[in-house]
Write a protein that holds these residues in place. Sequence first.
Motif, PDB file in Angstrom:
ATOM      1  N   GLU A   1     -13.686  19.659  -3.608  1.00 44.42           N
ATOM      2  CA  GLU A   1     -11.861  20.202  -4.378  1.00 44.42           C
ATOM      3  C   GLU A   1     -11.846  18.738  -4.339  1.00 44.42           C
ATOM      4  N   ARG A   2     -11.095  17.858  -5.615  1.00 42.95           N
ATOM      5  CA  ARG A   2     -10.720  16.978  -5.426  1.00 42.95           C
ATOM      6  C   ARG A   2      -9.221  16.563  -5.036  1.00 42.95           C
ATOM      7  N   PRO A   3      -8.876  15.905  -4.560  1.00 39.17           N
ATOM      8  CA  PRO A   3      -8.369  14.937  -3.526  1.00 39.17           C
ATOM      9  C   PRO A   3      -6.575  14.923  -4.304  1.00 39.17           C
ATOM     10  N   SER A   4      -5.919  15.661  -3.416  1.00 43.33           N
ATOM     11  CA  SER A   4      -4.877  15.891  -5.250  1.00 43.33           C
ATOM     12  C   SER A   4      -3.640  13.742  -4.615  1.00 43.33           C
ATOM     13  N   ARG A   5      -3.065  13.858  -5.165  1.00 45.39           N
ATOM     14  CA  ARG A   5      -2.328  12.443  -5.408  1.00 45.39           C
ATOM     15  C   ARG A   5      -1.328  12.291  -3.943  1.00 45.39           C
ATOM     16  N   SER A   6      -0.951  13.205  -3.238  1.00 41.07           N
ATOM     17  CA  SER A   6       0.028  12.814  -2.232  1.00 41.07           C
ATOM     18  C   SER A   6      -1.027  12.939  -1.266  1.00 41.07           C
ATOM     19  N   ASP A   7      -2.433  13.417  -1.037  1.00 39.77           N
ATOM     20  CA  ASP A   7      -3.252  13.173  -0.282  1.00 39.77           C
ATOM     21  C   ASP A   7      -3.798  11.686  -0.234  1.00 39.77           C
ATOM     22  N   LEU A   8      -4.622  11.326  -1.416  1.00 40.86           N
ATOM     23  CA  LEU A   8      -5.188  10.047  -1.185  1.00 40.86           C
ATOM     24  C   LEU A   8      -3.030   9.168  -1.263  1.00 40.86           C
ATOM     25  N   ALA A   9      -2.429   9.321  -0.906  1.00 39.45           N
ATOM     26  CA  ALA A   9      -1.661   8.205  -0.924  1.00 39.45           C
ATOM     27  C   ALA A   9      -1.196   8.497   0.183  1.00 39.45           C
ATOM     28  N   SER A  10      -1.387   9.837   0.802  1.00 41.82           N
ATOM     29  CA  SER A  10      -1.017  10.301   2.680  1.00 41.82           C
ATOM     30  C   SER A  10      -2.384   9.019   3.399  1.00 41.82           C
ATOM     31  N   ARG A  11      -3.714   9.568   3.133  1.00 39.08           N
ATOM     32  CA  ARG A  11      -5.005   9.046   3.422  1.00 39.08           C
ATOM     33  C   ARG A  11      -4.648   6.673   3.706  1.00 39.08           C
ATOM     34  N   SER A  12      -4.384   6.280   2.522  1.00 38.49           N
ATOM     35  CA  SER A  12      -4.233   5.171   2.203  1.00 38.49           C
ATOM     36  C   SER A  12      -2.376   4.966   3.506  1.00 38.49           C
ATOM     37  N   LEU A  13      -1.711   5.261   2.948  1.00 37.00           N
ATOM     38  CA  LEU A  13      -0.856   5.368   4.095  1.00 37.00           C
ATOM     39  C   LEU A  13      -1.349   5.093   5.711  1.00 37.00           C
ATOM     40  N   ILE A  14      -2.139   6.457   6.077  1.00 41.94           N
ATOM     41  CA  ILE A  14      -2.316   6.099   7.167  1.00 41.94           C
ATOM     42  C   ILE A  14      -3.641   4.761   7.155  1.00 41.94           C
ATOM     43  N   GLY A  15      -3.835   4.638   6.529  1.00 45.45           N
ATOM     44  CA  GLY A  15      -4.794   3.290   6.554  1.00 45.45           C
ATOM     45  C   GLY A  15      -4.305   2.161   6.477  1.00 45.45           C
ATOM     46  N   LEU A  16      -2.879   1.612   5.966  1.00 40.86           N
ATOM     47  CA  LEU A  16      -2.515   0.487   6.421  1.00 40.86           C
ATOM     48  C   LEU A  16      -1.376   0.364   7.052  1.00 40.86           C
ATOM     49  N   THR A  17      -1.155   2.181   7.821  1.00 40.89           N
ATOM     50  CA  THR A  17      -0.387   1.908   9.381  1.00 40.89           C
ATOM     51  C   THR A  17      -1.191   1.308  10.277  1.00 40.89           C
ATOM     52  N   MET A  18      -2.677   1.665  10.212  1.00 42.34           N
ATOM     53  CA  MET A  18      -3.676   1.635  11.084  1.00 42.34           C
ATOM     54  C   MET A  18      -4.105  -0.077  11.160  1.00 42.34           C
ATOM     55  N   VAL A  19      -4.330  -0.459   9.734  1.00 44.45           N
ATOM     56  CA  VAL A  19      -4.481  -2.354   9.774  1.00 44.45           C
ATOM     57  C   VAL A  19      -3.132  -3.181  10.176  1.00 44.45           C
ATOM     58  N   CYS A  20      -2.295  -2.418   9.908  1.00 46.29           N
ATOM     59  CA  CYS A  20      -1.638  -3.407  10.249  1.00 46.29           C
ATOM     60  C   CYS A  20      -0.755  -3.015  11.643  1.00 46.29           C
ATOM     61  N   GLY A  21      -1.333  -2.231  12.148  1.00 47.02           N
ATOM     62  CA  GLY A  21      -0.595  -2.252  13.605  1.00 47.02           C
ATOM     63  C   GLY A  21      -2.291  -2.968  14.307  1.00 47.02           C
ATOM     64  N   LEU A  22      -2.985  -3.144  13.931  1.00 48.69           N
ATOM     65  CA  LEU A  22      -4.471  -4.292  14.402  1.00 48.69           C
ATOM     66  C   LEU A  22      -3.302  -5.073  14.025  1.00 48.69           C
ATOM     67  N   VAL A  23      -3.366  -5.852  13.188  1.00 49.61           N
ATOM     68  CA  VAL A  23      -2.933  -7.393  12.417  1.00 49.61           C
ATOM     69  C   VAL A  23      -2.026  -7.857  13.415  1.00 49.61           C
ATOM     70  N   GLY A  24      -0.539  -6.702  13.444  1.00 51.05           N
ATOM     71  CA  GLY A  24       0.183  -7.222  14.066  1.00 51.05           C
ATOM     72  C   GLY A  24       0.074  -7.095  16.194  1.00 51.05           C
ATOM     73  N   ALA A  25      -0.616  -6.483  16.352  1.00 50.61           N
ATOM     74  CA  ALA A  25      -1.894  -6.470  17.734  1.00 50.61           C
ATOM     75  C   ALA A  25      -2.362  -7.612  18.198  1.00 50.61           C
ATOM     76  N   LEU A  26      -2.713  -8.452  17.318  1.00 51.13           N
ATOM     77  CA  LEU A  26      -3.594  -9.630  17.355  1.00 51.13           C
ATOM     78  C   LEU A  26      -2.452 -10.672  17.131  1.00 51.13           C
ATOM     79  N   LEU A  27      -1.597 -10.943  16.583  1.00 54.89           N
ATOM     80  CA  LEU A  27      -0.566 -12.121  16.186  1.00 54.89           C
ATOM     81  C   LEU A  27       0.428 -11.824  17.512  1.00 54.89           C
ATOM     82  N   LEU A  28       0.411 -10.426  18.403  1.00 54.16           N
ATOM     83  CA  LEU A  28       1.122 -10.534  19.464  1.00 54.16           C
ATOM     84  C   LEU A  28       0.633 -11.434  21.110  1.00 54.16           C
ATOM     85  N   GLY A  29      -1.095 -10.907  20.417  1.00 53.66           N
ATOM     86  CA  GLY A  29      -1.913 -11.187  21.443  1.00 53.66           C
ATOM     87  C   GLY A  29      -2.401 -11.928  21.761  1.00 53.66           C
ATOM     88  N   VAL A  30      -2.622 -12.749  20.594  1.00 58.05           N
ATOM     89  CA  VAL A  30      -2.990 -14.244  20.789  1.00 58.05           C
ATOM     90  C   VAL A  30      -2.306 -15.277  21.663  1.00 58.05           C
TER      91      VAL A  30
END
Length: 79
Positions: free
Chosen positions: A29-58
């Motif tokens: 089954e092809r993923p719907s637009r809402s599935d794609l949006a939720s996956r991209s938001l989860i990925g973006l949140t994870m990347v932003c969290g890692l970058v924020g942890a790096l900026l605060l941790g250094v």
Amino acid sequence: MFRRREAVPFAFVAEADRFRSNVTPPPRERPSRSDLASRSLIGLTMVCGLVGALLLGVPALDSGQAQGHSQKSEASRGH
């Protein structure tokens, strides 16, 4: 503690390599637009969290030797 190994006939192994199933799996089954949006938001949140942890941790990992070293050298000059 001896492992018993049973011999497998070569014909069986060769036949297993050639075996193809005549049953095709259902199409994915092809993923719907809402599935794609939720996956991209989860990925973006994870990347932003890692970058924020790096900026605060250094800065927290900075040992501060440059500041402490200059204070010691000034104190040693005075005495």
